[in-house]
Write an enzyme that holds these catalytic residues in place. Structure first.
Site, PDB file in Angstrom:
ATOM      1  N   HIS A 344       4.537  -3.531  -3.044  1.00 57.34           N
ATOM      2  CA  HIS A 344       5.233  -2.629  -2.330  1.00 57.34           C
ATOM      3  C   HIS A 344       5.014  -1.564  -3.147  1.00 57.34           C
ATOM      4  O   HIS A 344       5.017  -1.468  -4.371  1.00 57.34           O
ATOM      5  CB  HIS A 344       6.599  -2.720  -2.226  1.00 57.34           C
ATOM      6  CG  HIS A 344       7.395  -1.846  -1.220  1.00 57.34           C
ATOM      7  ND1 HIS A 344       8.143  -0.799  -1.832  1.00 57.34           N
ATOM      8  CD2 HIS A 344       7.739  -2.003   0.136  1.00 57.34           C
ATOM      9  CE1 HIS A 344       8.687  -0.165  -0.713  1.00 57.34           C
ATOM     10  NE2 HIS A 344       8.605  -0.990   0.494  1.00 57.34           N
ATOM     11  N   ARG A 353      14.801  -7.979   1.750  1.00 55.52           N
ATOM     12  CA  ARG A 353      14.708  -8.446   3.127  1.00 55.52           C
ATOM     13  C   ARG A 353      13.741  -9.417   3.539  1.00 55.52           C
ATOM     14  O   ARG A 353      13.930 -10.315   4.400  1.00 55.52           O
ATOM     15  CB  ARG A 353      13.895  -7.135   3.695  1.00 55.52           C
ATOM     16  CG  ARG A 353      14.669  -5.902   3.786  1.00 55.52           C
ATOM     17  CD  ARG A 353      14.126  -4.456   4.259  1.00 55.52           C
ATOM     18  NE  ARG A 353      12.826  -4.325   3.622  1.00 55.52           N
ATOM     19  CZ  ARG A 353      11.677  -3.498   3.746  1.00 55.52           C
ATOM     20  NH1 ARG A 353      11.906  -2.808   5.040  1.00 55.52           N
ATOM     21  NH2 ARG A 353      10.813  -3.305   3.123  1.00 55.52           N
ATOM     22  N   ASP A 399       7.254  -7.798   5.276  1.00 57.71           N
ATOM     23  CA  ASP A 399       6.224  -8.285   6.422  1.00 57.71           C
ATOM     24  C   ASP A 399       5.739  -9.830   6.202  1.00 57.71           C
ATOM     25  O   ASP A 399       5.209 -10.286   7.063  1.00 57.71           O
ATOM     26  CB  ASP A 399       5.228  -7.398   6.477  1.00 57.71           C
ATOM     27  CG  ASP A 399       5.446  -6.029   6.743  1.00 57.71           C
ATOM     28  OD1 ASP A 399       6.091  -5.837   7.875  1.00 57.71           O
ATOM     29  OD2 ASP A 399       5.310  -4.957   5.835  1.00 57.71           O
TER      30      ASP A 399
END
Length: 460
Positions: A344, A353, A399
């Site tokens: 990230h 998340r 993701d």
């Protein structure tokens, strides 16, 4: 003339003593925001007076060339991303939001409406306030006939995100802000009321728009009527054709955790940038969605799932073990490819998340083969990436997990996943856009340089 009455301007969210506890009286979202406006404006005025000349950061040539990573140059009140602990929504972590925000009756995951309230007002809503907001969205959810006709006539080969962006633009005919601004009678201090009106309308309509796109492209155009008795996320799932309680809970979780990730990511920044020109929320949000459609941003979840499926096929039936996964990861890297879903731009630890999705999977689908693959990758990939010496953050991001959860419940159309992301992201970027107008933030106009200027400046 303001959309809000004089009564709305008063502090209607009062506290009263009842049965030994302080209980907040129920408010509408408009009233809750109106209550905070004087405080926010006074705060930013005081901030500029006391610290306006302070330096936030120095900027290097590498940062200017390298996507402006790490440059502190924006104000976004709705969320803050910490490199070590992840995102905080108005100061609350994801686990705290899961604990404090209201859930649906019989459910465990927070309702997205509750997070929208938090992002917009900075306050944890009551159950009644969230119910009221759900009802407000249901009342505003009707799609204009011209937009529905256009969506139903999109070519089936058009990508869902292209359809989504086009549909949002078609809804722009309904903009209260655009009409008020063209009328010329709105003071700048009241812009936010019209931006909020547009934002509520747009968020209310997006599930029906997105479901229509899904049903037209993947389900032979057989549309499903909305159920106004359902909450925002459950109704979206219903209109797509999914009424499984587990999937509805997943939808609520997904739509909550994808709402906001501070202001520097491409979709949030694009929405803020377009909005700073005083384009209305429909045009601004569309700008953000065209950014979200990029492979390096919102399209990444689709790419991760495709990679996972191919990765499993390439194992050739081998048992999914740490050793087989490690060998396959090195083969991927040595072939010049990347392992998507890991790393990230800001985070330096596992994305929270990702972790809340992992916890959902452990609770609802612990024996699923694709989840087992994702789980093993979580244990193996960071060590592999660390050994390359080239990766600052080897940990999984949001993701890396979402596609596997959706697949488990039969939502297999990966091409559509970014639309799900977009419906969720609307809550974050539009809440932020309302706050932008409350604070009177100006047109964004950073200074750009040429490489020749840089050379001339440092090689004198």
């Amino acid at each position: 003339m303001s959309l809000l009455s004089a009564t709305t301007r008063r502090s209607l969210l009062k506290f009263r003593h009842m049965s030994g506890a302080n209980v907040r009286t129920m408010a509408t979202i408009q009233e809750a925001v109106a209550k905070r406006v004087p405080e926010w404006r006074a705060d930013i005025k005081d901030l500029r007076a006391k610290h306006g000349d302070k330096v936030l950061c120095e900027v290097t040539v590498d940062q200017a060339i390298g996507g402006m990573r790490g440059i502190k140059g924006m104000i976004t009140e709705t969320s803050l991303l910490d490199a070590e602990e992840g995102i905080r929504f108005r100061g609350y972590s994801i686990p705290e939001c899961q604990k404090l925000l209201p859930a649906a009756p019989g459910g465990e995951e927070p309702l997205p409406e509750g997070l929208f309230w938090l992002l917009l007002t900075g306050e944890i809503p009551t159950e009644e306030e969230v119910k009221g907001l759900s009802a407000e969205f249901a009342k505003r959810a009707v799609i204009p006939a011209h937009a529905e006709e256009m969506i139903c006539n999109f070519p089936k080969e058009m990508h869902p995100m292209t359809q989504f962006c086009s549909a949002v633009l078609a809804l722009q005919t309904e903009s209260a802000f655009a009409k008020a601004y063209m009328g010329g009678n709105v003071p700048k201090t009241e812009y936010w009321t019209y931006v909020l009106e547009d934002s509520l309308d747009l968020i209310a309509k997006l599930p029906a728009v997105a479901a229509m796109i899904y049903r037209n492209k993947f389900k032979e155009g057989k549309l499903i009527e909305a159920d106004p008795s359902l909450d925002w996320g459950a109704n979206y799932a219903h209109m797509c054709g999914y009424d499984d309680p587990g999937f509805i809970e997943l939808m609520r979780l997904y739509l909550t955790i994808h709402t906001d990730h501070e202001g520097g990511n491409a979709s949030a920044h694009a929405t803020h940038l377009v909005g700073s020109t005083l384009s209305d929320p429909y045009l601004s949000f569309c700008g953000g969605m065209t950014a979200l459609a990029g492979p390096l941003h919102g399209l990444a979840n689709q790419e991760v799932l495709r990679w996972l499926i191919k990765f499993k096929e390439d194992l050739g039936g081998k048992e999914v073990t740490k050793d087989s996964i490690r060998d396959a990861c090195w083969a991927t890297l040595n072939s010049g490819n990347v392992i998507p879903g890991f790393g990230h731009a800001v985070l330096r630890k596992t994305d929270p998340r990702y972790m809340c999705q992992r916890e959902f999977a452990l609770k609802h689908m612990p024996e699923d083969e694709m989840f087992k693959l994702v789980s093993t990758l979580y244990e193996v990939v960071p060590d592999v990436l660390n050994q390359t010496g080239k990766v600052k953050n080897p940990w999984p991001n949001v993701d890396a997990h979402s596609g596997v959860l959706l697949q488990y419940y039969g939502f297999t159309e990966a091409e559509y996943y970014t639309v799900l992301f977009g419906v969720s992201r609307a809550m974050g970027v539009l809440a932020s856009l309302v706050v932008d107008r409350v604070l009177g933030l100006p047109l964004e106009r950073p200074k750009s340089l040429t490489t020749e200027w840089i050379r001339n400046n440092f090689e004198k």
